[in-house]
Design a protein around this motif. Structure first.
Motif, PDB file in Angstrom:
ATOM      1  N   ASN A  25       0.826  -1.213   0.000  1.00  0.00           N
ATOM      2  CA  ASN A  25       0.000   0.000   0.000  1.00  0.00           C
ATOM      3  C   ASN A  25       0.856   1.258   0.000  1.00  0.00           C
ATOM      4  N   ARG A  28       2.459   1.712  -3.430  1.00  0.00           N
ATOM      5  CA  ARG A  28       1.481   2.156  -4.426  1.00  0.00           C
ATOM      6  C   ARG A  28       1.159   3.644  -4.279  1.00  0.00           C
ATOM      7  N   ILE A  29       0.980   4.113  -3.050  1.00  0.00           N
ATOM      8  CA  ILE A  29       0.630   5.528  -2.876  1.00  0.00           C
ATOM      9  C   ILE A  29       1.803   6.419  -3.276  1.00  0.00           C
ATOM     10  N   ASN A 301      -0.241   0.727   6.676  1.00  0.00           N
ATOM     11  CA  ASN A 301      -1.332  -0.203   6.384  1.00  0.00           C
ATOM     12  C   ASN A 301      -2.598   0.114   7.169  1.00  0.00           C
ATOM     13  N   ASP A 305      -5.756   2.212   1.324  1.00  0.00           N
ATOM     14  CA  ASP A 305      -5.119   2.195   0.010  1.00  0.00           C
ATOM     15  C   ASP A 305      -5.712   3.314  -0.849  1.00  0.00           C
ATOM     16  N   TYR A 306      -5.100   4.477  -0.785  1.00  0.00           N
ATOM     17  CA  TYR A 306      -5.608   5.643  -1.506  1.00  0.00           C
ATOM     18  C   TYR A 306      -4.970   5.808  -2.891  1.00  0.00           C
ATOM     19  N   SER A 307      -4.181   4.853  -3.311  1.00  0.00           N
ATOM     20  CA  SER A 307      -3.398   5.018  -4.536  1.00  0.00           C
ATOM     21  C   SER A 307      -4.263   5.082  -5.793  1.00  0.00           C
ATOM     22  N   TYR A 308      -5.283   4.246  -5.877  1.00  0.00           N
ATOM     23  CA  TYR A 308      -6.124   4.216  -7.083  1.00  0.00           C
ATOM     24  C   TYR A 308      -6.862   5.538  -7.253  1.00  0.00           C
ATOM     25  N   TRP A 349     -11.840   5.806  -1.499  1.00  0.00           N
ATOM     26  CA  TRP A 349     -11.490   4.558  -0.833  1.00  0.00           C
ATOM     27  C   TRP A 349     -12.536   4.159   0.206  1.00  0.00           C
ATOM     28  N   LYS A 354     -13.474   0.570  -0.896  1.00  0.00           N
ATOM     29  CA  LYS A 354     -13.431  -0.359   0.234  1.00  0.00           C
ATOM     30  C   LYS A 354     -14.760  -1.070   0.457  1.00  0.00           C
TER      31      LYS A 354
END
Length: 373
Positions: A25, A28-29, A301, A305-308, A349, A354
């Motif tokens: 995670n 990715r961010i 963690n 997961d705010y990457s998308y 998210w 989520k």
């Protein structure tokens, strides 16, 4: 604050790959923010002339590098997901619920809110224009020909007629999901049923596919087709990451080995081996950082997961800033885009992505319980 490195020396990918306490995670961010920063140089009016140092090291620029890391993580985790479930229906549903809810929301917001507010056309002309509805076809992630423009929107920005330049990589990732499922079917029908004396066909096939990628990379380099070469790097990296998972029992997680791979990258990035070697060095380095770094970095963690969301919303926000602030420089673009996009990513998210993932996991658990009984 200190960062600690896991001191186990005999770790293999197999010994840690099912551990949820990792740094994927966080990686990715950081890569999503890296893409945001790179795009700022293209989208801001006042930008310095710079040379991309990664082009000399990896043969690809910073933007492609960050996206390649996404493909490395995706190839590894997607292969792991299918290997765990052994269920193509569950696999397909999981992929759909991960990609589509966030993307659908982004397309709706840009088409029906951002577009009408910023278009040079009248509201009636905007909604009657065929390009308005064509843009919504980006929901078809099997179509690699991404539609970037909405009528009259961002036509006078430094990077004109492009509403969301980030989503062009999503169809290629989707096709990698499809190919993973296809390979799973082939393995189930043919490779898994081979007698022990013919199991060598699996590794040989991996090598032959790798050689094919190398030949394609040489062609794209000779023809100076950088975008095609970048796409090939994505595909190679996904393939390498999936292969690392498949042969995980004999792949060590070694800091010295990562250093050796990276040390040879500048010399091999301009050779016929470049597509596979670059994909290997990026994939291996990503796995080392994901599993071997421990300590306070693992606390991310607990955030989410705010990457998308950051990835799919940053570009429209940047174009809006370029439209409203014509003299914006790169530093201002990076700071303002981060401040404006991160809340969107957080909302995406917690209220879209989520819940969709949680509902899917609840369904999968219920299905497994039904099969047990």
């Amino acid at each position: 604050m200190k960062t600690f490195i896991c001191r186990q020396s005999s770790l293999t990918v197999n010994s840690v790959c099912h551990n949820k306490d990792n740094n994927f995670n966080l990686i990715r961010i950081l890569c999503a923010w890296g893409v945001l920063a790179v795009h700022s140089f293209a989208l801001a009016a006042n930008k310095p002339e710079i040379t991309d140092p990664l082009m000399a090291f990896f043969g690809v620029g910073f933007g492609t590098f960050f996206v390649t890391v996404f493909f490395a993580i995706s190839g590894f985790l997607i292969c792991r997901s299918l290997d765990r479930s052994q269920d193509l229906k569950q696999y397909a549903v999981a992929r759909i619920k991960r990609l589509f809810p966030g993307l659908i929301c982004a397309l709706i917001l840009t088409t029906f809110i951002l577009g009408p507010l910023l278009t040079t056309l009248s509201p009636k002309a905007y909604f009657q224009h065929p390009e308005t509805w064509t843009y919504l076809l980006n929901i078809n992630l099997l179509n690699i020909h991404t539609v970037f423009n909405l009528p009259g929107v961002f036509s006078n920005t430094p990077y004109p007629n492009t509403v969301n330049g980030s989503i062009w990589t999503l169809p290629f990732e989707t096709w990698m999901y499809v190919m993973t499922a296809a390979f799973f079917c082939c393995q189930w029908m043919f490779i898994a049923r081979l007698p022990a004396s013919q199991k060598w066909l699996g590794p040989v096939t991996t090598v032959l596919v790798s050689l094919l990628f190398c030949v394609a990379g040489t062609y794209f380099t000779d023809q100076k087709q950088q975008q095609h070469y970048d796409i090939l790097i994505f595909i190679c990296t996904f393939f390498i990451a999936a292969s690392v998972y498949k042969y995980r029992q004999c792949v060590p997680l070694s800091w010295p080995l990562m250093a050796i791979l990276l040390a040879f990258t500048p010399w091999l990035s301009n050779t016929v081996l470049a597509p596979i070697y670059v994909g290997l060095s990026i994939t291996y380095s990503t796995l080392i950082l994901a599993y071997r770094l421990s300590g306070c970095v693992r606390r991310y963690n607990m955030v989410g997961d705010y990457s998308y969301g950051l990835y799919i919303y940053a570009f429209p926000v940047q174009q809006t800033l370029a439209y409203l602030l014509p003299d914006i420089n790169v530093a201002e673009m990076i700071v303002l885009t981060t401040l404006l996009t991160l809340p969107l990513a957080i909302l995406s998210w917690h209220f879209i992505e989520k819940p969709s993932i949680s509902y899917r996991r609840h369904q999968a658990a219920a299905s497994q319980n039904q099969r047990k009984h």
